[in-house]
Design a protein around this motif. Structure first.
Motif, PDB file in Angstrom:
ATOM      1  N   MET A   1       1.637  62.222   3.860  1.00  0.00           N
ATOM      2  CA  MET A   1       0.717  61.625   2.643  1.00  0.00           C
ATOM      3  C   MET A   1       1.569  60.416   1.307  1.00  0.00           C
ATOM      4  SD  MET A   1      -2.533  62.190   0.723  1.00  0.00           S
ATOM      5  CE  MET A   1      -3.249  62.971   2.054  1.00  0.00           C
ATOM      6  N   THR A   2       1.633  59.278   1.817  1.00  0.00           N
ATOM      7  CA  THR A   2       2.030  58.695   0.950  1.00  0.00           C
ATOM      8  C   THR A   2       0.999  58.636  -0.385  1.00  0.00           C
ATOM      9  OG1 THR A   2       2.922  56.510  -0.080  1.00  0.00           O
ATOM     10  CG2 THR A   2       1.206  56.694   1.731  1.00  0.00           C
ATOM     11  N   SER A   3       1.867  58.027  -1.179  1.00  0.00           N
ATOM     12  CA  SER A   3       1.237  57.923  -3.126  1.00  0.00           C
ATOM     13  C   SER A   3       1.168  56.437  -3.133  1.00  0.00           C
ATOM     14  CB  SER A   3       1.842  58.966  -4.040  1.00  0.00           C
ATOM     15  OG  SER A   3       3.260  58.058  -4.315  1.00  0.00           O
ATOM     16  N   ALA A   4       1.422  56.031  -2.462  1.00  0.00           N
ATOM     17  CA  ALA A   4       1.654  54.414  -2.905  1.00  0.00           C
ATOM     18  C   ALA A   4       0.488  53.288  -2.154  1.00  0.00           C
ATOM     19  CB  ALA A   4       2.817  54.647  -2.279  1.00  0.00           C
ATOM     20  N   ARG A   5      -0.742  53.606  -2.652  1.00  0.00           N
ATOM     21  CA  ARG A   5      -1.864  53.837  -2.001  1.00  0.00           C
ATOM     22  C   ARG A   5      -2.529  52.803  -3.454  1.00  0.00           C
ATOM     23  NH1 ARG A   5      -1.852  58.411  -0.050  1.00  0.00           N
ATOM     24  NH2 ARG A   5      -3.409  60.059  -1.490  1.00  0.00           N
ATOM     25  N   PHE A   6      -3.048  51.781  -3.444  1.00  0.00           N
ATOM     26  CA  PHE A   6      -3.484  52.046  -5.404  1.00  0.00           C
ATOM     27  C   PHE A   6      -3.583  50.674  -5.647  1.00  0.00           C
ATOM     28  CE2 PHE A   6      -2.306  56.223  -5.926  1.00  0.00           C
ATOM     29  CZ  PHE A   6      -0.842  56.407  -5.048  1.00  0.00           C
ATOM     30  N   CYS A   7      -4.375  49.893  -6.822  1.00  0.00           N
ATOM     31  CA  CYS A   7      -4.754  48.784  -7.246  1.00  0.00           C
ATOM     32  C   CYS A   7      -4.247  48.516  -8.700  1.00  0.00           C
ATOM     33  CB  CYS A   7      -6.465  48.634  -6.982  1.00  0.00           C
ATOM     34  SG  CYS A   7      -6.780  49.670  -8.412  1.00  0.00           S
ATOM     35  N   ILE A   8      -4.209  47.397  -9.015  1.00  0.00           N
ATOM     36  CA  ILE A   8      -3.774  46.968 -10.228  1.00  0.00           C
ATOM     37  C   ILE A   8      -5.258  46.592 -11.203  1.00  0.00           C
ATOM     38  CG2 ILE A   8      -2.786  45.164 -12.264  1.00  0.00           C
ATOM     39  CD1 ILE A   8      -2.009  44.411  -8.431  1.00  0.00           C
ATOM     40  N   LEU A   9      -5.749  47.337 -12.329  1.00  0.00           N
ATOM     41  CA  LEU A   9      -6.264  46.993 -13.080  1.00  0.00           C
ATOM     42  C   LEU A   9      -6.401  45.694 -14.436  1.00  0.00           C
ATOM     43  CD1 LEU A   9     -10.088  46.882 -13.729  1.00  0.00           C
ATOM     44  CD2 LEU A   9      -9.647  49.164 -14.106  1.00  0.00           C
ATOM     45  N   LEU A  10      -5.735  45.524 -14.747  1.00  0.00           N
ATOM     46  CA  LEU A  10      -5.043  44.329 -16.022  1.00  0.00           C
ATOM     47  C   LEU A  10      -6.472  43.569 -16.813  1.00  0.00           C
ATOM     48  CD1 LEU A  10      -2.183  43.579 -13.892  1.00  0.00           C
ATOM     49  CD2 LEU A  10      -2.079  45.554 -14.879  1.00  0.00           C
ATOM     50  N   THR A  11      -5.650  43.151 -17.784  1.00  0.00           N
ATOM     51  CA  THR A  11      -6.435  42.667 -18.579  1.00  0.00           C
ATOM     52  C   THR A  11      -5.126  42.249 -19.335  1.00  0.00           C
ATOM     53  OG1 THR A  11      -8.536  43.855 -19.692  1.00  0.00           O
ATOM     54  CG2 THR A  11      -7.603  41.949 -21.193  1.00  0.00           C
ATOM     55  N   TRP A  40      -6.925  44.026  -9.070  1.00  0.00           N
ATOM     56  CA  TRP A  40      -7.255  45.417  -7.756  1.00  0.00           C
ATOM     57  C   TRP A  40      -6.558  45.155  -7.060  1.00  0.00           C
ATOM     58  CZ3 TRP A  40     -10.282  41.229  -8.227  1.00  0.00           C
ATOM     59  CH2 TRP A  40     -11.137  40.938  -7.648  1.00  0.00           C
ATOM     60  N   CYS A  41      -6.761  46.084  -5.978  1.00  0.00           N
ATOM     61  CA  CYS A  41      -6.418  46.536  -5.020  1.00  0.00           C
ATOM     62  C   CYS A  41      -6.875  47.583  -3.654  1.00  0.00           C
ATOM     63  CB  CYS A  41      -4.692  46.797  -4.722  1.00  0.00           C
ATOM     64  SG  CYS A  41      -3.738  47.341  -3.150  1.00  0.00           S
ATOM     65  N   ALA A  42      -7.747  47.396  -2.976  1.00  0.00           N
ATOM     66  CA  ALA A  42      -9.154  47.971  -2.831  1.00  0.00           C
ATOM     67  C   ALA A  42      -8.605  47.864  -1.252  1.00  0.00           C
ATOM     68  CB  ALA A  42     -10.198  47.409  -3.165  1.00  0.00           C
ATOM     69  N   THR A  43      -7.952  47.593  -0.691  1.00  0.00           N
ATOM     70  CA  THR A  43      -7.181  47.524   0.877  1.00  0.00           C
ATOM     71  C   THR A  43      -6.459  47.662   0.776  1.00  0.00           C
ATOM     72  OG1 THR A  43      -8.725  45.258   0.775  1.00  0.00           O
ATOM     73  CG2 THR A  43      -6.965  45.794   2.993  1.00  0.00           C
ATOM     74  N   TYR A  44      -6.331  48.822   1.091  1.00  0.00           N
ATOM     75  CA  TYR A  44      -4.461  49.501   1.548  1.00  0.00           C
ATOM     76  C   TYR A  44      -3.969  49.204   2.271  1.00  0.00           C
ATOM     77  CZ  TYR A  44      -1.718  53.288   2.855  1.00  0.00           C
ATOM     78  OH  TYR A  44      -0.209  54.063   2.961  1.00  0.00           O
ATOM     79  N   PRO A  45      -2.561  48.982   1.929  1.00  0.00           N
ATOM     80  CA  PRO A  45      -1.869  49.641   1.071  1.00  0.00           C
ATOM     81  C   PRO A  45      -1.082  48.868   0.123  1.00  0.00           C
ATOM     82  CG  PRO A  45      -0.568  49.739   2.744  1.00  0.00           C
ATOM     83  CD  PRO A  45      -1.302  48.460   3.382  1.00  0.00           C
ATOM     84  N   LYS A  46      -1.520  47.217   0.741  1.00  0.00           N
ATOM     85  CA  LYS A  46      -0.076  46.271  -0.278  1.00  0.00           C
ATOM     86  C   LYS A  46      -1.017  45.419  -0.664  1.00  0.00           C
ATOM     87  CE  LYS A  46       3.440  47.172   4.115  1.00  0.00           C
ATOM     88  NZ  LYS A  46       4.143  46.398   4.393  1.00  0.00           N
ATOM     89  N   VAL A  47      -2.132  44.911  -0.225  1.00  0.00           N
ATOM     90  CA  VAL A  47      -2.481  43.573  -1.098  1.00  0.00           C
ATOM     91  C   VAL A  47      -3.610  43.808  -2.429  1.00  0.00           C
ATOM     92  CG1 VAL A  47      -4.704  41.808   0.005  1.00  0.00           C
ATOM     93  CG2 VAL A  47      -3.640  42.485   1.146  1.00  0.00           C
ATOM     94  N   ALA A  48      -3.300  42.785  -3.014  1.00  0.00           N
ATOM     95  CA  ALA A  48      -3.927  42.681  -4.348  1.00  0.00           C
ATOM     96  C   ALA A  48      -4.506  41.464  -4.691  1.00  0.00           C
ATOM     97  CB  ALA A  48      -3.003  43.098  -5.042  1.00  0.00           C
ATOM     98  N   PHE A  49      -5.226  41.319  -5.401  1.00  0.00           N
ATOM     99  CA  PHE A  49      -6.538  40.282  -5.886  1.00  0.00           C
ATOM    100  C   PHE A  49      -6.357  40.427  -7.256  1.00  0.00           C
ATOM    101  CE2 PHE A  49      -8.112  41.143  -1.326  1.00  0.00           C
ATOM    102  CZ  PHE A  49      -7.456  40.216  -0.963  1.00  0.00           C
TER     103      PHE A  49
END
Length: 244
Positions: A1-11, A40-49
């Protein structure tokens, strides 16, 4: 299982264009031009918004957003920008970051241009693995069962598209108001998409919500799903409804 399925939450912090900010340390010379950016990245695994509200000071603004790998800062890509209006009539800007690599440092650069000729630039580094935040579960239903039990069922967020590779776990919250006193109970994590709750009080009104989180526990739980309300029938009616 890959650990790289994440999102970004930045101010993210904005710096003056005339300054020389580093990707991790920026200040602002004109706070009115400073966007508060949420990614954030709610769509696994590569897309961020990323999105941010346009400051309401009446001055027309224009944004230019680019991103690049930190080890190759001169090779940048433009971020596709769109805008919409929120329920409070605030204009929201949206930045789409497709096809990001895993385990890679990126630099996001958002430049704000005003009609008066002022400008500011934002620089910040991030990785997809920083924070996980799925969208909320959907299709939450609640039904009464025998002996003060309630069955809660739901479906995974449709944007989390690879459950076979990146499964989710869930948390349940239910609340009731008894004699003017609110009571909230949190249960979980659960790996299934249903749970039977026991020991609830007949005749009482309950509100149920569910949130989703990466199975490995990384990142954040999603926002809570919209509340679903159920009033359990009184004790006698409750028993009569299951009578043979």
């Amino acid at each position: 299982m890959t650990s790289a399925r994440f999102c970004i939450l930045l101010t993210l912090v904005v710096a003056s264009e005339t300054a020389d900010p580093t990707p991790d340390d920026a200040t602002s010379a004109d706070s009115r031009l400073s966007p508060s950016v949420h990614c954030w990245c709610a769509t696994y695994p590569k897309v961020a918004f990323c999105s941010w509200p346009e400051p309401q000071h009446g001055q027309p603004l224009r944004y230019i957003a680019t991103y690049s790998e930190r080890r190759q800062p001169l090779i940048s890509k433009s971020c596709q920008l769109t805008s919409s209006s929120s329920s409070s009539s605030v204009r929201l800007w949206h930045c789409h970051l497709p096809d990001l690599k895993l385990l890679t440092d990126y630099i996001l650069n958002v430049t704000t241009l005003s009609s008066a000729g002022r400008s500011s630039s934002l620089l910040r580094s991030f990785m997809l693995e920083d924070i996980v935040k799925p969208d909320p579960p959907v299709g939450v239903t609640v039904s009464a069962r025998r002996s003060r039990k309630v069955l809660v069922e739901w479906s995974p967020p449709p944007t989390w598209t690879h459950l076979d590779v990146a499964p989710l776990k869930y948390q349940i919250m239910y609340q009731s108001d008894h004699k003017g006193r609110a009571k909230s109970v949190n249960l979980g994590p659960l790996e299934s998409t249903s749970v039977e709750l026991k020991g609830l009080s007949p005749g009482r009104k309950y509100t149920f919500q569910v949130c989703a989180k990466d199975l490995l526990g990384l990142g954040q739980c999603s926002l809570w799903s919209p509340p679903v309300t159920l009033t359990l029938p009184p004790q006698q009616n409750f028993l009569d409804s299951f009578a043979v």
